[in-house]
Design an enzyme around this catalytic site. Structure first.
Site, mmCIF file in Angstrom:
data_model
loop_
_atom_site.group_PDB
_atom_site.id
_atom_site.type_symbol
_atom_site.label_atom_id
_atom_site.label_comp_id
_atom_site.label_asym_id
_atom_site.label_seq_id
_atom_site.Cartn_x
_atom_site.Cartn_y
_atom_site.Cartn_z
ATOM 1 N N CYS A 54 0.805 -1.209 0.000
ATOM 2 C CA CYS A 54 0.000 0.000 0.000
ATOM 3 C C CYS A 54 0.841 1.263 0.000
ATOM 4 C CB CYS A 54 -0.895 0.048 1.252
ATOM 5 S SG CYS A 54 -2.006 -1.330 1.423
ATOM 6 N N GLY A 98 0.427 0.526 -5.154
ATOM 7 C CA GLY A 98 -0.788 -0.271 -5.102
ATOM 8 C C GLY A 98 -1.692 0.065 -6.264
ATOM 9 N N ASN A 131 -0.280 0.731 5.800
ATOM 10 C CA ASN A 131 0.662 0.079 4.894
ATOM 11 C C ASN A 131 1.503 -0.901 5.695
ATOM 12 O OD1 ASN A 131 2.526 -0.608 2.890
ATOM 13 N ND2 ASN A 131 3.796 1.180 3.294
ATOM 14 N N GLY A 132 1.498 -2.169 5.278
ATOM 15 C CA GLY A 132 2.286 -3.189 5.965
ATOM 16 C C GLY A 132 1.444 -4.384 6.335
ATOM 17 N N CYS A 157 12.724 -2.033 5.283
ATOM 18 C CA CYS A 157 12.771 -3.047 4.227
ATOM 19 C C CYS A 157 13.773 -2.640 3.151
ATOM 20 C CB CYS A 157 11.379 -3.210 3.612
ATOM 21 S SG CYS A 157 11.328 -4.276 2.153
ATOM 22 N N TYR A 203 13.375 -1.949 -5.224
ATOM 23 C CA TYR A 203 12.258 -2.094 -6.164
ATOM 24 C C TYR A 203 11.041 -1.225 -5.855
ATOM 25 C CZ TYR A 203 8.307 -4.351 -8.547
ATOM 26 O OH TYR A 203 7.192 -4.593 -9.289
ATOM 27 N N SER A 220 12.341 -0.431 -12.538
ATOM 28 C CA SER A 220 13.283 -0.422 -11.423
ATOM 29 C C SER A 220 14.647 -0.986 -11.779
ATOM 30 C CB SER A 220 12.705 -1.178 -10.220
ATOM 31 O OG SER A 220 12.259 -2.451 -10.614
ATOM 32 N N ASP A 225 17.955 -6.414 -14.083
ATOM 33 C CA ASP A 225 16.609 -6.366 -13.517
ATOM 34 C C ASP A 225 16.726 -6.393 -11.996
ATOM 35 O OD1 ASP A 225 13.887 -6.182 -13.489
ATOM 36 O OD2 ASP A 225 13.487 -8.234 -14.132
ATOM 37 N N ASP A 226 15.614 -6.081 -11.306
ATOM 38 C CA ASP A 226 15.664 -5.956 -9.847
ATOM 39 C C ASP A 226 15.568 -7.283 -9.116
ATOM 40 O OD1 ASP A 226 12.626 -6.418 -9.186
ATOM 41 O OD2 ASP A 226 12.675 -4.966 -10.809
ATOM 42 N N CYS A 279 8.038 -13.140 2.995
ATOM 43 C CA CYS A 279 8.035 -11.861 3.700
ATOM 44 C C CYS A 279 6.720 -11.738 4.461
ATOM 45 C CB CYS A 279 8.175 -10.696 2.725
ATOM 46 S SG CYS A 279 7.958 -9.064 3.498
ATOM 47 N N CYS A 326 15.840 -4.659 7.002
ATOM 48 C CA CYS A 326 15.349 -6.040 7.007
ATOM 49 C C CYS A 326 15.689 -6.696 5.681
ATOM 50 C CB CYS A 326 13.837 -6.056 7.232
ATOM 51 S SG CYS A 326 13.126 -7.731 7.189
ATOM 52 N N CYS A 337 13.850 -11.845 3.608
ATOM 53 C CA CYS A 337 13.464 -12.599 2.408
ATOM 54 C C CYS A 337 14.681 -13.216 1.729
ATOM 55 C CB CYS A 337 12.705 -11.698 1.432
ATOM 56 S SG CYS A 337 13.551 -10.169 1.009
#
Length: 478
Positions: free
Chosen positions: A8, A36, A111-112, A249, A255, A296, A358-359, A395, A447, A450
């Site tokens: 979000c 989003g 958001n989250g 994050c 990205y 990105s 690429d990302d 994640c 963080c 992932c």
């Protein structure tokens, strides 16, 4: 899950007088559209009366001119754009959420993802709460409401709720008289605020939205901070600051965020260029041109070109008019969606040895499709470079990766992945280089669970994206 999605984007506006805050929020949501693309909404506060509109679709689809003009002027507003990482994508899960309770009402945008939402939801249901959505935001709204019944103010209720809710949350909460912003104690997701020339205040997920709403960036909220905007004044509540290590994050920089944004003092564009520079050092190759995969991958490709000395070229043109709401009639057409969205520039590609940046690689299917396009356009060699480490873990903080099942790096070796995608060589950004992206010399402050499986919090017991829909369907069957 062929591509990654962030959950979000949120924003809030506190104007010094009654004005057209809906149009202002509209501009901000446009700037946050990348965060989003499933649904969006705006709630306007006109002297304590809330008016709102929210629906499934892109910002320009949901907010036509007649809809915007139907929203009244006001002195505050909150807005939201959504991609669902918990809860379905239907209209019932659209935000902001409006809640009426015995002490008044509030609007909330989030958001989250919470890591304890399942436990909290069950606890609240056993106390008689009735849920109308299947997202985390309604859980947060109930917790804040419960605290508001015994707290002297809405900001105190938000602060007390932070003792209960765990995980990632950047919140914007609006009461009839106050705008409140809060960031979780780890600071997983970004949140900042700025000041407009008229003396009004704007809160948003990214600095690019502040600029779109005519605000000058003031600062980022610190992890654990609650900020209160009321009567032209700003107050900070720092009871939760410093209670947990900062863990922004890292994929926001790789990205999610827009390249013209600055998150916690770090330029997103600069972070991506650093990733490209590191890739050139770690995975050099003889080639004729470096190209990036829009969007990105472009800055990382530029960084690779500068560090390697290989010329940078524009190898793909992206169709800007195809969003995630594009309706593909049948599976065969969905398989060709990359062909519709990306088109190689043949005179840049034909006969050339390419470095393609690429990302990330999630399932590998999207990567294979754009690589196939390059081969069809006559590339002599294709060397794929990824500006992040391999995804190996779910994640739980707001990214659409809820299992290892579909992650290509979990099921294939590097060589198998290279063959699957169909490139001459494949190189990822090493995990040890992540601190370099944001100018850190030690592995701290962000963080990367992932990639590493080292989570800053407890992980949720019930981990599926649609866990609440599943439970509801099970109850209906019984």
């Amino acid at each position: 899950m062929s591509q990654l999605h962030e959950e979000c984007g949120v924003l809030g506006i506190a104007a010094p007088w009654r004005t057209d805050v809906a149009h202002l929020a509209y501009y901000g949501l446009f700037a946050l559209q990348h965060r989003g693309q499933e649904s969006c909404g705006i709630v306007v506060n006109d002297d304590g009366l809330f008016s709102y509109h929210k629906d499934v679709g892109l910002v320009n689809e949901v907010f036509s001119r007649p809809v915007l003009e139907s929203l009244p002027q006001g002195n505050m507003a909150v807005g939201h754009v959504r991609y669902s990482t918990t809860g379905g994508s239907g209209r019932s899960n659209c935000q902001p959420m409006v809640v009426n309770h015995i002490k008044g009402h509030m609007a909330l945008a989030h958001n989250g993802n919470l890591v304890n939402s399942s436990e909290l939801r069950r606890e609240l249901e056993l106390q008689g709460s009735i849920f109308h959505t299947t997202n985390d935001t309604e859980v947060i709204s109930y917790v804040i409401t419960r605290e508001r019944l015994r707290a002297p103010s809405i900001e105190e209720a938000v602060s007390r709720a932070m003792d209960t809710i765990k995980g990632a949350y950047s919140l914007v909460v609006m009461s009839p008289s106050k705008l409140i912003a809060a960031r979780d104690v780890n600071g997983f997701r970004p949140l900042c605020y700025g000041v407009r020339a008229d003396g009004g205040y704007v809160v948003a997920s990214e600095t690019c939205a502040l600029e779109a709403m005519g605000a000058r960036f003031e600062r980022d909220l610190d992890p654990g901070e609650v900020m209160v905007f009321s009567g032209g004044e700003v107050r900070s509540i720092r009871d939760h600051c410093g209670t947990a290590p900062r863990r922004t994050c890292i994929f926001e920089y790789i990205y999610f965020a827009r390249p013209d944004s600055v998150l916690d003092g770090v330029s997103v564009q600069e972070a991506r260029m650093r990733a490209g520079e590191r890739l050139a050092q770690r995975h050099p190759v003889e080639a004729d041109v470096v190209i990036g995969v829009p969007d990105s991958g472009l800055d990382a490709a530029l960084g690779y070109a500068r560090a390697s000395g290989i010329p940078y070229g524009v190898g793909f043109i992206k169709n800007r008019y195809i969003g995630r709401t594009f309706i593909a009639p049948g599976q065969a057409f969905r398989e060709d969606l990359v062909r519709i969205k990306l088109n190689p520039i043949s005179n840049v590609v034909r006969g050339k040895r390419l470095v393609v940046v690429d990302d990330s690689i999630v399932r590998g299917t999207t990567s294979k499709r754009f690589v196939d396009l390059l081969w069809e356009a006559g590339a002599a060699e294709v060397h794929l470079r990824i500006s992040s480490p391999p995804f190996l873990n779910p994640c739980y903080y707001g990214t659409d990766i809820d299992s290892r099942e579909n992650l290509v790096a979990c099921n294939h070796t590097l060589e198998e992945t290279r063959q699957l995608i169909g490139v001459d060589s494949l190189g990822y950004l090493p995990i040890d280089d992540l601190p370099y992206l944001i100018g850190q010399t030690v592995h701290d402050g962000f963080c990367d669970a992932c990639f590493t499986n080292v989570y800053p919090t407890e992980t949720p017991k019930d981990q599926g994206k649609s866990r609440f829909e599943y439970k509801i369907s099970e109850r209906n069957r019984t």
